[in-house]
Motif scaffolding. Structure first.
Motif, mmCIF file in Angstrom:
data_model
loop_
_atom_site.group_PDB
_atom_site.id
_atom_site.type_symbol
_atom_site.label_atom_id
_atom_site.label_comp_id
_atom_site.label_asym_id
_atom_site.label_seq_id
_atom_site.Cartn_x
_atom_site.Cartn_y
_atom_site.Cartn_z
ATOM 1 N N TYR A 130 -8.231 3.226 12.325
ATOM 2 C CA TYR A 130 -7.331 4.151 11.618
ATOM 3 C C TYR A 130 -5.920 3.579 11.609
ATOM 4 N N ALA A 131 -5.447 3.128 12.751
ATOM 5 C CA ALA A 131 -4.094 2.573 12.854
ATOM 6 C C ALA A 131 -3.916 1.338 11.985
ATOM 7 N N GLN A 132 -5.006 0.603 11.762
ATOM 8 C CA GLN A 132 -4.923 -0.646 11.007
ATOM 9 C C GLN A 132 -4.979 -0.455 9.502
ATOM 10 N N VAL A 133 -5.336 0.740 9.027
ATOM 11 C CA VAL A 133 -5.274 0.995 7.580
ATOM 12 C C VAL A 133 -4.075 1.861 7.230
ATOM 13 N N MET A 134 -3.150 1.986 8.171
ATOM 14 C CA MET A 134 -1.821 2.498 7.867
ATOM 15 C C MET A 134 -0.901 1.285 7.774
ATOM 16 N N TYR A 169 9.694 5.146 12.000
ATOM 17 C CA TYR A 169 8.611 4.722 11.111
ATOM 18 C C TYR A 169 8.492 5.699 9.952
ATOM 19 N N TYR A 170 8.491 6.985 10.266
ATOM 20 C CA TYR A 170 8.377 8.003 9.213
ATOM 21 C C TYR A 170 9.518 7.868 8.205
ATOM 22 N N LYS A 171 10.735 7.747 8.700
ATOM 23 C CA LYS A 171 11.892 7.682 7.804
ATOM 24 C C LYS A 171 11.837 6.445 6.917
ATOM 25 N N LYS A 172 11.437 5.314 7.486
ATOM 26 C CA LYS A 172 11.477 4.048 6.749
ATOM 27 C C LYS A 172 10.307 3.894 5.779
ATOM 28 N N TYR A 173 9.151 4.431 6.136
ATOM 29 C CA TYR A 173 7.954 4.133 5.355
ATOM 30 C C TYR A 173 7.269 5.341 4.714
ATOM 31 N N LEU A 174 7.556 6.559 5.165
ATOM 32 C CA LEU A 174 6.770 7.700 4.724
ATOM 33 C C LEU A 174 7.553 8.781 3.987
ATOM 34 N N THR A 175 8.878 8.772 4.079
ATOM 35 C CA THR A 175 9.673 9.735 3.323
ATOM 36 C C THR A 175 9.668 9.352 1.846
ATOM 37 N N PRO A 176 9.931 10.303 0.949
ATOM 38 C CA PRO A 176 10.018 9.951 -0.471
ATOM 39 C C PRO A 176 10.981 8.798 -0.744
ATOM 40 N N HIS A 201 0.844 -1.185 0.000
ATOM 41 C CA HIS A 201 0.000 0.000 0.000
ATOM 42 C C HIS A 201 0.885 1.242 0.000
ATOM 43 N N VAL A 202 0.825 2.003 -1.079
ATOM 44 C CA VAL A 202 1.540 3.281 -1.093
ATOM 45 C C VAL A 202 0.920 4.150 -0.005
ATOM 46 N N PRO A 203 1.706 4.603 0.956
ATOM 47 C CA PRO A 203 1.115 5.254 2.128
ATOM 48 C C PRO A 203 0.593 6.655 1.847
ATOM 49 N N MET A 204 -0.159 7.153 2.808
ATOM 50 C CA MET A 204 -0.609 8.537 2.793
ATOM 51 C C MET A 204 0.619 9.441 2.783
ATOM 52 N N SER A 205 0.435 10.654 2.324
ATOM 53 C CA SER A 205 1.545 11.606 2.245
ATOM 54 C C SER A 205 1.107 12.937 2.827
ATOM 55 N N PHE A 206 2.033 13.891 2.872
ATOM 56 C CA PHE A 206 1.666 15.262 3.215
ATOM 57 C C PHE A 206 0.677 15.779 2.166
ATOM 58 N N HIS A 207 0.123 16.939 2.444
ATOM 59 C CA HIS A 207 -0.669 17.611 1.419
ATOM 60 C C HIS A 207 0.232 17.836 0.201
ATOM 61 N N PRO A 208 -0.276 17.589 -1.024
ATOM 62 C CA PRO A 208 0.573 17.707 -2.224
ATOM 63 C C PRO A 208 1.309 19.034 -2.350
ATOM 64 N N VAL A 235 -1.734 13.129 9.928
ATOM 65 C CA VAL A 235 -0.976 12.179 10.742
ATOM 66 C C VAL A 235 0.456 12.039 10.231
ATOM 67 N N ILE A 236 0.646 12.110 8.920
ATOM 68 C CA ILE A 236 1.983 11.996 8.348
ATOM 69 C C ILE A 236 2.814 13.213 8.743
ATOM 70 N N GLU A 237 2.202 14.384 8.700
ATOM 71 C CA GLU A 237 2.894 15.618 9.071
ATOM 72 C C GLU A 237 3.304 15.579 10.535
ATOM 73 N N ALA A 238 2.437 15.020 11.390
ATOM 74 C CA ALA A 238 2.763 14.900 12.809
ATOM 75 C C ALA A 238 3.928 13.937 13.031
ATOM 76 N N MET A 239 3.876 12.792 12.377
ATOM 77 C CA MET A 239 4.922 11.783 12.575
ATOM 78 C C MET A 239 6.273 12.265 12.058
ATOM 79 N N SER A 240 6.256 13.164 11.076
ATOM 80 C CA SER A 240 7.513 13.652 10.502
ATOM 81 C C SER A 240 8.346 14.433 11.505
ATOM 82 N N VAL A 241 7.728 14.913 12.592
ATOM 83 C CA VAL A 241 8.478 15.647 13.622
ATOM 84 C C VAL A 241 8.477 14.895 14.943
ATOM 85 N N GLY A 242 8.070 13.620 14.901
ATOM 86 C CA GLY A 242 8.138 12.793 16.105
ATOM 87 C C GLY A 242 7.003 12.999 17.071
#
Length: 357
Positions: A271-275, A320-327, A129-136, A255-262
């Motif tokens: 919600y947690a289960q569809v990430m 988690y953010y670095k491994k799964y959510l960064t470009p 599943h390509v994950p959610m991202s920041f606002h484009p 949620v992605i924006e929040a996780m990007s700063v820890g």
């Protein structure tokens, strides 16, 4: 007559832009992505962010297309249009394509994003599943990775921001998801003694630790719309972020924006289960089952976590953010999925949800 002149001008502008892209030359030694998609419109904003991730990961994006396809991309959707409107985004000439490249095609992608969750007990062994991202626009405006102090002393408090329109955000009740709509979450917190609404940046950043600790701080867009380039800075002042679901699905870019700063997600179980990978309670999130359980967490657990526990959670969130959510992380995982012949699910927002109706 005026309409015809306007249409002619648009045609001429589009023709000139198409010719400029056709004449563009590219370094043949760069990493390359070849795009063979007949229907990118199906995925709208998420198709843009996926290609943008490849660009940010250092790939040249080759996307051969007809003039009609170019015009559709350029004029039909404000996010998809960025693919052909951004400078140095695409190369239309496959003659510049290096020998070693990654190829993506329609047949290896599906918009049925939630089928694993609803139909396969969330078994993702054969899919990605390509994950959610920041606002484009955060990627488009190059503000997605602005430097933020993630080590600053934080308020031991919950932060939440965004749109709480009562009509739009009740649509999720018409879907198969059972998450609590964000409007109901807001009412739940508004009835708490520790609820605090922010009307300016000063309301947050100028407060002492004692003033905001153990508070539920909401920045409601109608009263305080945080500028996009300030979002991650605001989030970095807090230990916890309340994850509110989107309009028709649990996932939302906040949620992605929040996780990007820890900042640690306070998030409902579904919600947690569809990430993907699923967020885990007390590992990289605090997960609640329903409002009763959330009330119990607020009363007994959340603000009583030790500094060591908070530090560990924050570290895991950033990993988690670095491994799964960064470009770079997303591109690596897409490439691995292509190599392993996995079906790749890409969000299509409302269309993805309609599969479950």
């Amino acid at each position: 007559m005026i309409k015809k002149i306007r249409l002619l001008k648009a045609l001429l502008h589009d023709s000139a832009a198409f010719i400029r892209l056709k004449l563009k030359t590219t370094d043949p030694n760069s990493k390359a992505l070849l795009v063979n998609f007949e229907n990118p419109q199906l995925y709208h904003r998420f198709f843009y962010t996926m290609l943008k991730f490849y660009r940010l990961a250092g790939y040249t994006v080759f996307y051969p297309m007809s003039f009609s396809t170019f015009r559709n991309l350029r004029n039909k959707d404000r996010y998809l249009s960025l693919i052909v409107r951004e400078d140095n985004f695409l190369d239309l000439n496959v003659k510049n394509l290096p020998e070693d490249f990654v190829e993506i095609t329609d047949r290896i992608f599906s918009p049925d994003y939630f089928s694993d969750y609803f139909d396969k007990k969330n078994n993702t062994e054969n899919s990605f599943h390509v994950p959610m991202s920041f606002h484009p626009f955060m990627y488009n405006q190059e503000i997605w990775d602005l430097n933020v102090d993630t080590e600053r002393k934080r308020f031991n408090a919950i932060f939440c921001y965004g749109n709480f329109d009562s009509k739009a955000y009740l649509d999720i009740k018409k879907t198969d998801f059972k998450v609590i709509p964000r409007t109901e979450l807001l009412k739940f917190f508004q009835n708490k003694d520790n609820y605090l609404e922010a009307f300016s940046e000063e309301k947050i950043t100028s407060k002492s630790k004692e003033e905001l600790d153990r508070k539920y701080v909401f920045a409601i867009k109608e009263n305080y719309g945080i500028a996009m380039n300030d979002v991650r800075e605001h989030l970095s002042y807090f230990n916890f972020y309340l994850c509110c679901p989107g309009v028709v699905m649990p996932l939302c870019h906040n949620v992605i924006e929040a996780m990007s700063v820890g900042t640690i997600p306070l998030i409902e179980k579904e919600y947690a289960q569809v990430m993907y990978p699923n967020l885990q309670d007390r590992v990289n999130a605090i997960i609640f089952d329903d409002l009763e359980h959330l009330n119990q967490i607020l009363a007994d657990k959340l603000f009583n976590l030790s500094e060591e526990e908070i530090s560990s959670l924050k570290k895991n969130v950033l990993e988690y953010y670095k491994k799964y959510l960064t470009p770079e992380g997303v591109v690596k995982n897409i490439n691995n999925s292509i190599h392993n012949k996995k079906l790749i699910y890409l969000q299509a927002e409302h269309r993805s949800v309609k599969f479950k109706k």
